[in-house]
Design an enzyme around this catalytic site. Structure first.
Site, PDB file in Angstrom:
ATOM      1  CG  ASP A   1      45.018  41.394  39.040  1.00  0.00           C
ATOM      2  OD1 ASP A   1      45.474  40.239  38.975  1.00  0.00           O
ATOM      3  OD2 ASP A   1      45.455  42.342  38.342  1.00  0.00           O
TER       4      ASP A   1
ATOM      5  CG  ASP B   1      51.279  40.083  38.385  1.00  0.00           C
ATOM      6  OD1 ASP B   1      52.264  40.494  39.027  1.00  0.00           O
ATOM      7  OD2 ASP B   1      50.969  38.886  38.301  1.00  0.00           O
TER       8      ASP B   1
ATOM      9  N   GLY C   1      49.679  34.101  32.703  1.00  0.00           N
ATOM     10  CA  GLY C   1      50.463  32.950  33.181  1.00  0.00           C
ATOM     11  C   GLY C   1      51.801  32.875  32.461  1.00  0.00           C
TER      12      GLY C   1
END
Ligand code: XBP
Ligand code: MG
Length: 254
Positions: A11, A13, A54
């Site tokens: 991943d 962030d 998002g």
């Protein structure tokens, strides 16, 4: 006999770097200012907004959950992608100043994995330009080629916690979930990776330290460094004090 460990999927962030509080949040606020919108997401509010992954989805969530869709800017639905594009520019500019470093142990582990011929990939909800900017300004432009697949943003229909982005990365690499280990930092992240059947190691941050990480292979404060040991929050690290390929292989074989 267990399958061999062949790949690591990261991943971005919160995992490669602590980008949320001092990166994405700041860029959202700069975009709101640029567009004359009187929204300001403070550190606490942003923590609540991280429930939704998002950036475009997060703005819509804020409007519905906290403003009850009242007094929104004109043409809000069409403005969201525009605002988001402005936010991406602010974010990538911020990263180009070197403002956000990688988390402890990340560069060391990536380098070691390359030496050991472990394949590397990225699976994130963030916009592709954001991944490129982070890698370029921390590890240099060549590092983009270290990753066989950079699965990011709107490439799949449903963002984390849906498993789509991990399913996509596995399909692109033609690997089975059992051949990989994932690195994540959040509840939505582990729901996504475990949804794809992937063993997952967590490094927490201030926003995610209290999240539920049931089912994680290991939960750590950081990946650690030889002179900066990690703290184990859940699971067993076999007396290791920092994450390396030997520990990954031992965990994978369990
Ligand atoms: C990361 C995110 C991202 C960023 C913003 O989630 O939620 O949305 O906050 O990126 P994860 P964009 O680490 O679980 O992938 O604004 O580019 O969408
Ligand atoms: Mg994350």
């Amino acid at each position: 006999m267990k399958t061999e460990l062949k790949a690591l999927i990261f991943d971005v962030d919160g995992t490669l770097a602590n980008t949320e509080r001092d990166g994405h949040r700041v860029a959202f606020n700069a975009a709101f200012d640029e567009y004359g919108i009187d929204w300001h997401w403070d550190v606490d509010m942003y923590g609540k907004l991280l429930a939704v992954t998002g950036g475009k989805e997060r703005m819509k969530f804020y409007a519905s959950e906290f403003l009850h869709n009242q007094n929104l800017p004109d043409n809000f639905d069409t403005l969201v992608p525009e605002l988001h594009a402005a936010k991406t520019l602010h974010y990538t500019e911020l990263l180009s100043t070197g403002a956000i470093p990688l988390r402890p142990g990340v560069e060391r582990l990536l380098q070691e994995a390359r030496t050991e011929n472990l394949r590397l990939a990225i699976a994130t909800t963030t916009t592709p330009e954001n991944v490129t900017a982070l890698l370029e300004h921390t590890l240099g432009s060549d590092s983009l080629d270290w990753f066989e697949v950079i699965a990011a943003g709107d490439i799949v229909p449903a963002k984390k916690p849906a498993s789509d982005i991990y399913d996509y990365a596995l399909a692109e690499m033609n690997l089975a979930a059992e051949e990989c280990i994932v690195f994540e930092d959040s509840h939505n992240g582990i729901l996504s990776s475990m949804g794809a059947g992937l063993a997952t190691i967590i490094t927490v941050n201030d926003y995610t330290v209290d999240h539920d990480f049931s089912g994680a292979l290991l939960v750590l404060d950081t990946l650690g460094e030889p002179d900066q040991p990690f703290t184990v929050l859940q699971g067993k690290a076999n007396n290791h004090t920092y994450m390396d390929c030997a520990l990954l292989k031992a965990l994978h074989n369990k």
